[in-house]
Every structure is written in C-alpha cells, then in structure tokens.
Design a protein around this motif. Structure first.
Motif, PDB file in Angstrom:
ATOM      1  N   SER A  86       0.892  -1.022  -0.126  1.00 18.94           N
ATOM      2  CA  SER A  86       0.096   0.056   0.366  1.00 18.94           C
ATOM      3  C   SER A  86       0.612   1.383   0.336  1.00 18.94           C
ATOM      4  O   SER A  86       0.767   1.590  -0.858  1.00 18.94           O
ATOM      5  CB  SER A  86      -1.309  -0.183   1.303  1.00 18.94           C
ATOM      6  N   PHE A  87       2.087   1.109   0.750  1.00 15.72           N
ATOM      7  CA  PHE A  87       2.474   2.673   1.014  1.00 15.72           C
ATOM      8  C   PHE A  87       3.248   2.635  -0.473  1.00 15.72           C
ATOM      9  O   PHE A  87       3.939   3.888  -1.275  1.00 15.72           O
ATOM     10  CB  PHE A  87       4.458   2.253   1.960  1.00 15.72           C
ATOM     11  N   ALA A  88       3.488   1.219  -1.166  1.00 14.25           N
ATOM     12  CA  ALA A  88       3.916   1.492  -2.912  1.00 14.25           C
ATOM     13  C   ALA A  88       3.222   2.104  -3.440  1.00 14.25           C
ATOM     14  O   ALA A  88       4.192   2.949  -4.682  1.00 14.25           O
ATOM     15  CB  ALA A  88       4.951   0.157  -3.204  1.00 14.25           C
ATOM     16  N   ARG A  89       2.255   2.465  -3.432  1.00 15.30           N
ATOM     17  CA  ARG A  89       1.386   2.277  -4.365  1.00 15.30           C
ATOM     18  C   ARG A  89       0.949   4.001  -4.125  1.00 15.30           C
ATOM     19  O   ARG A  89       1.314   4.291  -4.894  1.00 15.30           O
ATOM     20  CB  ARG A  89       0.132   1.243  -4.629  1.00 15.30           C
ATOM     21  N   ARG A  90       0.860   3.701  -3.093  1.00 14.05           N
ATOM     22  CA  ARG A  90       1.117   5.319  -2.505  1.00 14.05           C
ATOM     23  C   ARG A  90       2.114   6.371  -2.947  1.00 14.05           C
ATOM     24  O   ARG A  90       1.773   7.540  -3.481  1.00 14.05           O
ATOM     25  CB  ARG A  90       0.446   5.766  -1.224  1.00 14.05           C
ATOM     26  N   ALA A  91       3.322   5.840  -3.037  1.00 15.75           N
ATOM     27  CA  ALA A  91       4.534   6.628  -3.360  1.00 15.75           C
ATOM     28  C   ALA A  91       4.863   6.340  -5.025  1.00 15.75           C
ATOM     29  O   ALA A  91       5.733   7.291  -5.161  1.00 15.75           O
ATOM     30  CB  ALA A  91       5.842   6.241  -1.727  1.00 15.75           C
ATOM     31  N   PHE A  92       4.645   5.279  -5.018  1.00 20.80           N
ATOM     32  CA  PHE A  92       5.484   5.198  -6.649  1.00 20.80           C
ATOM     33  C   PHE A  92       4.740   4.904  -7.522  1.00 20.80           C
ATOM     34  O   PHE A  92       5.184   4.457  -8.822  1.00 20.80           O
ATOM     35  CB  PHE A  92       7.000   4.039  -6.259  1.00 20.80           C
ATOM     36  N   GLY A  93       3.125   4.287  -7.297  1.00 19.23           N
ATOM     37  CA  GLY A  93       2.332   4.342  -8.552  1.00 19.23           C
ATOM     38  C   GLY A  93       3.071   2.618  -8.375  1.00 19.23           C
ATOM     39  O   GLY A  93       3.341   1.694  -7.873  1.00 19.23           O
ATOM     40  N   PRO A  94       1.086   1.570  -8.993  1.00 20.00           N
ATOM     41  CA  PRO A  94       0.929   0.128  -9.215  1.00 20.00           C
ATOM     42  C   PRO A  94       1.725  -1.014  -9.225  1.00 20.00           C
ATOM     43  O   PRO A  94       1.749  -1.727  -9.038  1.00 20.00           O
ATOM     44  CB  PRO A  94      -0.205   0.050 -10.207  1.00 20.00           C
TER      45      PRO A  94
END
Length: 433
Positions: A86-94
C-alpha cells in the motif's frame, strides 16, 4: 495483463481492533521478527565471517532502529493492512506495488523450504539420522504445512505467540548456560575472511531482521484511535522500542555466546543452539531443541504459506497473475489454486536443492535479498509519504542503511531485480504511476 487495482501484502495476525496495549503489541511485533531462522543463522553467519560475524549482528541491530521506527510512523499516519504494498502504491505507483507482491509470493517456496530444512537438521541431529533423514523430515514438514492449508487449518495468534515466547525462553537459557563456557581464544583470529566476510554475513542475517513492517499492519489495533504522536501512535512506538530492546538482547547474546563458547564448531555445525544447550544442560539439549525446531518451523511455514497463497489469489484477482488463480481470494475461502502453484514451485526447489545437498545458505540468501528489496521499497516510500522533519530524516537514514545491507546480498539481488523487470514488462497499471 489487466489493470492492477491493489496489491495486498501479507498481514500480521489481526487482534480485535482497538485492543492492543504496549505488552500485547510488543508480543506481536516480537513474533513477527523472531522466528525459526535464528536457530540456523548463527552457524551461517559464523561460516561466512568467523568471530567477526558479531559485527554484522550489531550493525543490523543498529539498522533495525530507524527501520522499525519508520514503519511505526508510517503505520500511525497511514494505517492500512496492505502494509508495504500500500505504501509503495501511494508513493511510487501500481507497478512498484505489484513488484512488492511478486517478491513475496515468489520467495515463499524458498523461505518455507528453508524453514523445513531447519527443522529437519535439528531432528536429524537429535536422532542421528544423517543428511537423508534430515531431508526426509524437511519434506514431511513441507507436506504437512501444505496439507493443513488446503484443509483450512489456521493456528491461533495465541498459539503462535506462545511458541515464539518458548523460543525466547530457549534462547535465554542457551545464552545463560553458555556464559560460563566463554573463551577469549575463541575470538581469534577475529576476522579470518576480512571485511568481505562481514558483508556476506550481513547479507544472510537480514533474514533474522525482517518483520518490522508488521508495525504498519497493527497500527489501527492499538487501544487509542488517535493518529498523532499521542494515543495509538505513542503506544505503537513504545511497543516498537520494547521489541527492539528485547530482540537486541537476544540476538547479541546469541551471537557472542555462539562465538565465545563454540569457537570453530559454530562454523561447521548446522545446529548451534543444540551445541550451546548441550554444554549447559547435557543430553536433553538434543530432543528439546528438536521439538522446538519442529514446532517453530511448522508455525512459520504454515503462516507464510497461508499468507503467500492468499496474496497470490489477490494478485490474480487484481490482474497481476493469471485470473485462474483468483479463486479463493475472498475472506473465509481457501485459495486452493494459488496453493497448488506454491506447492509445485516448492517441490521444484526441493528437488533441486535436497538431492544436491546445497544446504540452507543459498535459500536464506535468496530470501534475504527479496525481503531486503521489500524493506527498501517500504522505507523509501516513507521518505515521500512522511512529513518533513524528524520522521522523514529517520526514513532517509533507514533507506540509506537498508540499501547498504541490500548490496551485501551480492549477486542474489538478481532475483528481485529479475522479478521487477518482469513486472515492468507485463503489468499494465490502471492509471498514471
């Protein structure tokens, strides 16, 4: 592939919301970090670096502080059971979120076989079964863990925590009984393999320091609902600090006593805890550690297979794996198809590793490389997601430290790198990354 909607990570055991205090939170976080890998890692680290493996243990403990506190801050400000994905999606995308999911799903068969082999080694040592017997026990553990998951069996959080508490007690007893047997000459030569040996020890030891992201999964379950520096935020941070202290004492105590009491035996024996206890309590050490290793290995394998299978079904549901694997993604269902994929991969890895006698070291290093990649993405995401000030500075420090440790994994980083390239080539995000 179809558009990616979300990529969940493997959650920690979920207590009732709003029920955790510092004591229970510390127990859950300790359970996420302390596992059966610690039964074998002192040997692997000593084989890589000799007595100077203590430096690698101490360095990773120092690294753990900013990493653990960064994940606690992320959990307080962005509570989400999806954790690093979830953090990765928020910060860097899917695409990055999917890579995190694939790293974990792909390494589950490797890590579970490693857990089975730890149990097999301790049983074989206690019963005098030799390498064929150790391999047979490992395969039996692997089959039992998959069978229990197909049957929908889930061990309760209390059972898992009780077993982790038992491991902690076992480590304390081993350390305490080994102290009278410490020898100064066991620490010389201190660094027979030089700085490269210390780096190689750090690369395999990362396996013992993964799990701090569990703080982010548990953030919403602390007693207060506040998401600031008071209330649940304070409780979560206190539990994180308490876990750091407890794990630090156990790991450093184990590293020092394994080196000082066992000497070169630590480099050659795959069952260092049995040797420590045998020097202190006698012949009962073998059966005692064998039972502990079987129980802890099975619990860890059961947990990771369950989480990995659920993650695989969720990835398929969201278009990041073939849709045929999506069945069982919903709560309360058993993801049989995803389990079968993990079984097949686990069988292939076992068929490649066990007959050749490759041992634990390469399995641990592949798993450590993937876990280091997941952790690196998590703390790097924190640099973008946390507000300016102390929290972001801590996240930046954690990112630099984890990147340095990840480099110590050496060519094993090719595994998460290849997975990331596969994600970039095959996953079409649903919107701007």
């Amino acid at each position: 592939m179809t558009a990616v909607q979300e990529t969940p990570a493997v959650p920690a055991p979920e207590p009732a919301r709003g029920r955790l205090g510092v004591g229970t939170g510390t127990a859950l976080l300790t359970g996420a970090v302390l596992g059966p890998g610690v039964l074998a890692l002192p040997h692997l680290a000593a084989a890589a670096a000799g007595p100077s493996a203590i430096i690698a243990w101490a360095a990773l403990l120092a690294l753990s502080a900013p990493v653990a506190l960064t994940f606690a801050s992320l959990g307080v400000r962005h509570p989400d059971a999806g954790g690093v994905a979830s953090f990765a999606r928020r910060a860097f995308g899917p695409r990055t979120a999917v890579a995190v999911g694939w790293w974990f799903f792909g390494v589950v068969p490797v890590g579970t076989l490693a857990g089975a082999m730890i149990g097999g080694d301790y049983v074989a040592s206690a019963a005098g079964l030799g390498r064929p017997g150790a391999a047979a026990v490992a395969l039996a553990l692997l089959a039992a863990a998959f069978a229990s998951n197909h049957g929908g069996l889930r061990l309760s959080g209390r059972v898992q925590l009780a077993l982790v508490a038992g491991l902690a007690v076992l480590l304390v007893v081993a350390i305490a009984t080994a102290i009278p047997h410490l020898r100064a000459d066991a620490f010389t030569p201190f660094a027979p393999h030089g700085a490269l040996g210390v780096a190689q020890a750090a690369g395999v030891l990362f396996f013992a320091f993964a799990g701090w992201e569990a703080a982010s999964h548990l953030s919403a379950d602390f007693a207060s609902g506040a998401s600031t520096d008071s209330g649940s935020g304070t409780l979560l941070r206190r539990a994180t600090v308490a876990t750091l202290a407890l794990v630090g004492v156990l790991y450093l105590g184990l590293a020092i006593t394994v080196t000082g009491a066992l000497g070169t035996r630590a480099e050659t024996s795959p069952v260092p805890l049995t040797l420590l206890l045998r020097d202190g309590i006698g012949p009962a050490a073998g059966p005692l550690t064998a039972v502990a290793a079987i129980a802890l290995s099975f619990v860890a394998m059961n947990t990771y297979i369950a989480g990995g299978a659920r993650l695989g079904a969720a990835l398929a549901r969201d278009g990041a794996l073939p849709r045929v694997l999506a069945r069982g993604a919903d709560a309360g269902q058993v993801p049989h198809r995803s389990l079968v994929v993990l079984e097949v991969i686990s069988g292939a890895v076992a068929a490649a590793v066990l007959p050749l006698g490759l041992g634990l070291d390469p399995l641990m290093r592949v798993t450590s490389a993937c876990l280091a990649a997941v952790t690196l993405v998590g703390v790097a995401a924190a640099v973008r997601l946390l507000p300016r000030g102390r929290s972001r500075a801590l996240a930046l420090t954690a990112t630099v430290f984890v990147a340095a440790v990840a480099l110590s994994c050496g060519f094993y980083l090719a595994v998460p790198a290849a997975v990331a390239l596969a994600v970039a080539a095959s996953v079409r995000p649903s919107g701007p990354s």
